[in-house]
Scaffold this motif. Structure first.
Motif, short mmCIF file in Angstrom:
data_model
loop_
_atom_site.label_atom_id
_atom_site.label_comp_id
_atom_site.label_asym_id
_atom_site.label_seq_id
_atom_site.Cartn_x
_atom_site.Cartn_y
_atom_site.Cartn_z
N ASP A 329 0.88 -1.23 0.12
CA ASP A 329 0.04 0.07 0.04
C ASP A 329 1.01 1.22 0.09
OD1 ASP A 329 -2.25 -1.72 -0.15
OD2 ASP A 329 -2.65 -1.23 2.18
N GLU A 330 2.16 1.12 0.39
CA GLU A 330 2.86 2.00 0.41
C GLU A 330 3.18 2.73 -0.91
OE1 GLU A 330 6.01 5.05 2.18
OE2 GLU A 330 4.28 3.70 2.96
N LEU A 331 3.08 1.85 -2.05
CA LEU A 331 3.43 2.16 -3.60
C LEU A 331 2.33 3.46 -3.76
CD1 LEU A 331 3.64 -1.26 -5.17
CD2 LEU A 331 5.68 0.34 -4.68
N ALA A 332 1.37 3.35 -3.63
CA ALA A 332 0.30 4.57 -3.86
C ALA A 332 0.66 5.80 -3.28
CB ALA A 332 -0.97 4.10 -3.62
N LEU A 333 1.11 5.51 -2.04
CA LEU A 333 1.57 6.73 -1.18
C LEU A 333 2.68 7.66 -1.60
CD1 LEU A 333 0.61 5.68 2.27
CD2 LEU A 333 -0.83 6.84 0.99
N LEU A 334 3.64 6.79 -2.25
CA LEU A 334 4.79 7.09 -2.94
C LEU A 334 4.22 7.98 -4.19
CD1 LEU A 334 7.39 4.27 -2.60
CD2 LEU A 334 7.43 6.55 -1.34
N GLY A 335 3.36 7.37 -4.92
CA GLY A 335 2.76 8.24 -6.02
C GLY A 335 2.20 9.42 -5.67
N GLU A 336 1.51 9.53 -4.69
CA GLU A 336 0.85 10.71 -3.87
C GLU A 336 2.18 11.67 -3.61
OE1 GLU A 336 -1.99 10.83 -0.87
OE2 GLU A 336 -2.75 8.75 -1.33
N ALA A 337 3.28 11.13 -3.15
CA ALA A 337 4.32 12.08 -2.92
C ALA A 337 5.06 12.83 -4.34
CB ALA A 337 5.26 11.28 -2.17
N GLY A 338 4.54 12.20 -5.40
CA GLY A 338 5.30 12.76 -6.61
C GLY A 338 6.13 11.70 -7.50
N LEU A 339 6.19 10.62 -7.05
CA LEU A 339 7.17 9.52 -7.81
C LEU A 339 6.15 8.96 -8.94
CD1 LEU A 339 8.97 7.34 -5.32
CD2 LEU A 339 9.92 8.91 -6.80
N SER A 340 6.66 8.81 -10.11
CA SER A 340 5.84 8.22 -11.14
C SER A 340 5.77 6.53 -10.83
CB SER A 340 6.61 8.13 -12.42
OG SER A 340 7.76 7.57 -12.33
N PRO A 341 4.60 6.02 -11.42
CA PRO A 341 4.66 4.60 -11.27
C PRO A 341 5.80 3.81 -11.45
CG PRO A 341 2.75 5.59 -12.22
CD PRO A 341 3.46 6.57 -12.34
N VAL A 342 6.40 4.15 -12.30
CA VAL A 342 7.78 3.33 -12.63
C VAL A 342 8.68 3.49 -11.44
CG1 VAL A 342 9.76 3.00 -13.99
CG2 VAL A 342 7.42 2.97 -15.10
N ASP A 343 8.50 4.86 -11.18
CA ASP A 343 9.75 5.27 -10.19
C ASP A 343 9.41 4.56 -8.75
OD1 ASP A 343 11.77 6.35 -11.78
OD2 ASP A 343 10.88 8.28 -11.48
N ALA A 344 8.24 4.79 -8.54
CA ALA A 344 7.75 4.04 -7.09
C ALA A 344 7.90 2.32 -7.19
CB ALA A 344 6.13 4.34 -6.99
N LEU A 345 7.59 1.73 -8.13
CA LEU A 345 8.00 0.39 -8.33
C LEU A 345 9.42 0.11 -8.00
CD1 LEU A 345 5.29 -0.47 -10.94
CD2 LEU A 345 5.30 -1.01 -8.69
N ARG A 346 10.43 0.93 -8.86
CA ARG A 346 11.66 0.99 -8.71
C ARG A 346 12.05 1.16 -7.07
NH1 ARG A 346 15.26 4.37 -11.80
NH2 ARG A 346 16.84 2.73 -11.43
N ALA A 347 11.53 2.04 -6.44
CA ALA A 347 11.66 2.30 -5.18
C ALA A 347 11.56 1.01 -4.22
CB ALA A 347 10.98 3.62 -4.34
N GLY A 348 10.64 0.44 -4.48
CA GLY A 348 10.58 -1.01 -3.93
C GLY A 348 11.03 -2.07 -4.51
N THR A 349 11.88 -2.09 -5.58
CA THR A 349 12.88 -3.16 -6.25
C THR A 349 14.21 -2.78 -6.38
OG1 THR A 349 12.06 -2.32 -8.48
CG2 THR A 349 10.79 -4.18 -7.35
N ALA A 350 14.70 -2.13 -7.25
CA ALA A 350 15.87 -2.05 -7.81
C ALA A 350 16.53 -0.80 -6.82
CB ALA A 350 16.13 -1.64 -9.21
N ARG A 351 16.02 -0.03 -6.43
CA ARG A 351 16.49 1.11 -5.36
C ARG A 351 16.55 0.65 -4.00
NH1 ARG A 351 18.87 5.43 -7.67
NH2 ARG A 351 17.77 7.08 -6.67
#
Length: 403
Positions: A329-351
């Motif tokens: 559920d944190e992914l959608a909140l990262l989107g609210e914070a301004g990350l694009s969907p791809v970057d939000a998913l990267r925040a939870g994987t590669a990053r």
């Protein structure tokens, strides 16, 4: 040799590329090949779905099952370890295949996972949390009673340290106990009864000693840091990541950019805690509840400023403060914070893998990487309800969950 192919879907590989049609072949627990038309001894049809790297959560507490202090006072000491087994299973169920435990899990839990006694994500551990007298780890209350969230035991040193010499010794004890990272509180917090999240904690010298002793053992330091002064002191001392980052100002953001300091926002924590209070699932003292409301109001705006400036972000949730299993559920909140969907998913994987020092083995769908994979139904760039749409979870190429 058995070669398993996930066939007929798309791949969102975690590198920043958009989803593309392709299959993934797995051999010996690793990704052997990625591309169209692959053959294997065993095939799993994922038509209409998308293959991603297994997610990594950089901030959890697997021995906590919510933080109702009234309930926790009446639980036997060993209960937390049995509850942790359930919490770990709920975490891998949701597609999180690696976690960094930010205080609570010890070396025994890590070995139980590696030996297959319990199931759950790969585990990196801080073991305990270091704070000052009167700080975030001090459970002293106005009645004179002390309610500790983490009771010391032979594999989990005490949380409270004061002065550079105590700090040096305690970090060495944590290294001896098998910590993968050192966790320090450079500001007050919400759940602790007698401090203020806006106030800085530990002197610069104490923080510098912590970082230096950790570095001598090849470890980084993660800093619980909500208040601006505590964030700046931690960054100047060389911590590897700021956890929460509730009150970031321009100078703090500039310092983080200059030093390459990571930010782990844990945006879901405050919202989930207030939700659980509203539903009666958690009881908190009025002063703690007031702090939770004040922090939640400021948090998202602070993270938006960091995202806009380009501070490196990795996903973390503080799961355990609220029930485990809703990590994504944190992914959608990262989107609210301004990350694009791809970057939000990267925040939870590669990053996230990069932050944890695991980027050579995990975090992307590429040949040679460990085959920690998830399969998601629906639009992979729709960040809402992500955990509920995970249909398969693989660890080292083994299917561990299938819905």
């Amino acid at each position: 040799m058995t070669r398993t192919v996930l066939r007929g879907g798309r791949v969102l590989d975690g590198t920043g590329a958009l989803p593309a049609d392709g299959d993934v072949a797995i051999e010996h627990g690793r990704i052997a090949e990625v591309g169209p038309g692959l053959d294997g001894d065993t095939e799993i049809d994922v038509t209409g779905r998308t293959i991603l790297p297994g997610f990594l959560d950089c901030h959890v507490h697997v021995v906590f099952s919510g933080v109702d202090p009234f309930r926790m006072q009446h639980e036997p000491f060993s209960y937390q370890f049995y509850a942790a087994a359930r919490n770990l299973a709920a975490t891998v169920d949701t597609g999180v295949t690696t976690v960094r435990d930010a205080g609570g899990a010890d070396a025994g839990m890590k070995k139980a996972l590696s030996d297959g006694l319990i199931e759950g994500p790969r585990l990196r551990t801080a073991i305990t949390v270091l704070g000052q007298t009167g700080g975030h780890t001090d459970g002293w209350s106005a009645s004179g009673e002390t309610v500790r969230l983490l009771v010391p035991h032979p594999g989990r040193p005490d949380m409270i340290v004061d002065g550079p010499d105590e700090m040096r010794r305690r970090v060495r004890e944590l290294v001896r106990a098998g910590a993968d990272v050192i966790k320090i509180c450079t500001s007050g917090g919400v759940l602790s009864p007698s401090d203020d999240p806006r106030h800085g904690h530990f002197s610069p010298e104490e923080i510098e000693v912590c970082v230096a002793e950790a570095a001598a053992a090849g470890l980084g330091v993660m800093a619980h840091a909500q208040g601006t002064a505590g964030i700046k002191n931690a960054v100047r001392a060389g911590v590897h990541s700021i956890e929460h980052g509730v009150h970031l100002d321009d100078e703090a953001i500039e310092l983080m950019l200059a030093r390459g300091t990571w930010l782990v926002p844990t945006l879901i924590a405050g919202r989930a805690l207030l939700r659980d209070v509203d539903t009666g699932a958690t009881r908190l003292p009025p002063a703690v509840l007031d702090k939770a409301r004040a922090v939640t109001a400021e948090h998202l705006a602070s993270i938006r400023r960091a995202v806009d400036a380009g501070v490196p972000i990795a996903l973390g949730t503080d799961s355990g403060v609220f029930p485990h299993g809703s990590n994504l559920d944190e992914l959608a909140l990262l989107g609210e914070a301004g990350l694009s969907p791809v970057d939000a998913l990267r925040a939870g994987t590669a990053r996230a893998a990069q932050l944890l020092g695991l980027g050579d083995e995990l975090g992307t769908v590429e040949p040679g990487k460990i085959a920690d994979l998830v399969v998601v139904d629906g639009d992979p760039l729709d960040l809402t309800g992500y955990g509920k749409r995970i249909t398969e979870v693989f660890q080292s190429g083994h299917l561990v969950r299938s819905r």
